[in-house]
Scaffold this motif. Structure first.
Motif, short mmCIF file in Angstrom:
data_model
loop_
_atom_site.label_atom_id
_atom_site.label_comp_id
_atom_site.label_asym_id
_atom_site.label_seq_id
_atom_site.Cartn_x
_atom_site.Cartn_y
_atom_site.Cartn_z
N GLN A 1 25.19 27.93 3.99
CA GLN A 1 24.19 28.55 4.85
C GLN A 1 23.98 30.00 4.40
O GLN A 1 24.94 30.75 4.24
CB GLN A 1 24.66 28.53 6.29
CG GLN A 1 23.62 29.09 7.26
CD GLN A 1 24.06 28.95 8.71
OE1 GLN A 1 25.07 28.35 9.00
NE2 GLN A 1 23.29 29.52 9.60
N TYR B 1 14.55 33.80 4.54
CA TYR B 1 15.76 34.21 5.25
C TYR B 1 15.63 35.66 5.71
O TYR B 1 15.15 36.51 4.95
CB TYR B 1 16.99 34.06 4.34
CG TYR B 1 17.12 32.70 3.73
CD1 TYR B 1 16.81 32.48 2.39
CD2 TYR B 1 17.55 31.62 4.48
CE1 TYR B 1 16.92 31.23 1.83
CE2 TYR B 1 17.66 30.35 3.93
CZ TYR B 1 17.34 30.17 2.60
OH TYR B 1 17.44 28.92 2.05
N GLN C 1 23.17 33.83 4.56
CA GLN C 1 23.25 34.93 5.52
C GLN C 1 22.70 36.19 4.89
O GLN C 1 22.99 36.49 3.71
CB GLN C 1 24.69 35.17 5.94
CG GLN C 1 25.21 34.18 6.97
CD GLN C 1 26.53 34.62 7.56
OE1 GLN C 1 27.41 35.03 6.82
NE2 GLN C 1 26.66 34.51 8.86
#
Length: 125
Positions: A1, A114, A3
């Motif tokens: 994932q 993101y 970040q």
């Protein structure tokens, strides 16, 4: 994932400087680009600067040219935003963003995959 984490915001007087950092993690291969946006209270999120990962080409909003500098540390997937000659109107939450592929320009919020949580920059007069 993936970040994305920003740091370096704070309170500074007009004419002062701040350096923001942004680290992206959780992805095994490089990004297409990373950028900075900002959002003042009650206003939409706006483009500040971006850097293309492959060659380091940089892109700036017109009002930031000459005052702000974006740079990168490739091995660490980290970008920096050096902000000089800060003005009260630069007060905003600054967001870092990353994207995995080119989408036409570097300026659109919708072009990034993101996002970080943002870091507050306050410039006092």
């Amino acid at each position: 994932q993936v970040q994305v984490v920003e740091s370096g915001g704070g309170l500074v007087q007009a004419g002062g400087s701040l350096r923001l950092s942004c680290a992206a993690s959780g992805r095994s291969f490089s990004y297409d680009a990373m950028g900075w946006f900002r959002q003042a209270p009650g206003k939409e999120r706006k483009f500040v600067a971006a850097i293309r990962w492959s060659d380091g080409n940089t892109y700036y909003a017109d009002s930031m040219k000459g005052r702000f500098t974006i740079s990168r540390d490739n091995p660490k997937n980290t970008v920096f935003l050096q902000m000089n000659s800060l003005k009260p109107e630069d007060t905003a939450v600054y967001y870092c963003a990353a994207r995995t592929r080119f989408r036409g320009t570097y300026y659109g919020v919708y072009e990034y995959d993101y996002w970080g949580q943002g870091t507050q920059v306050t410039v006092s007069s």
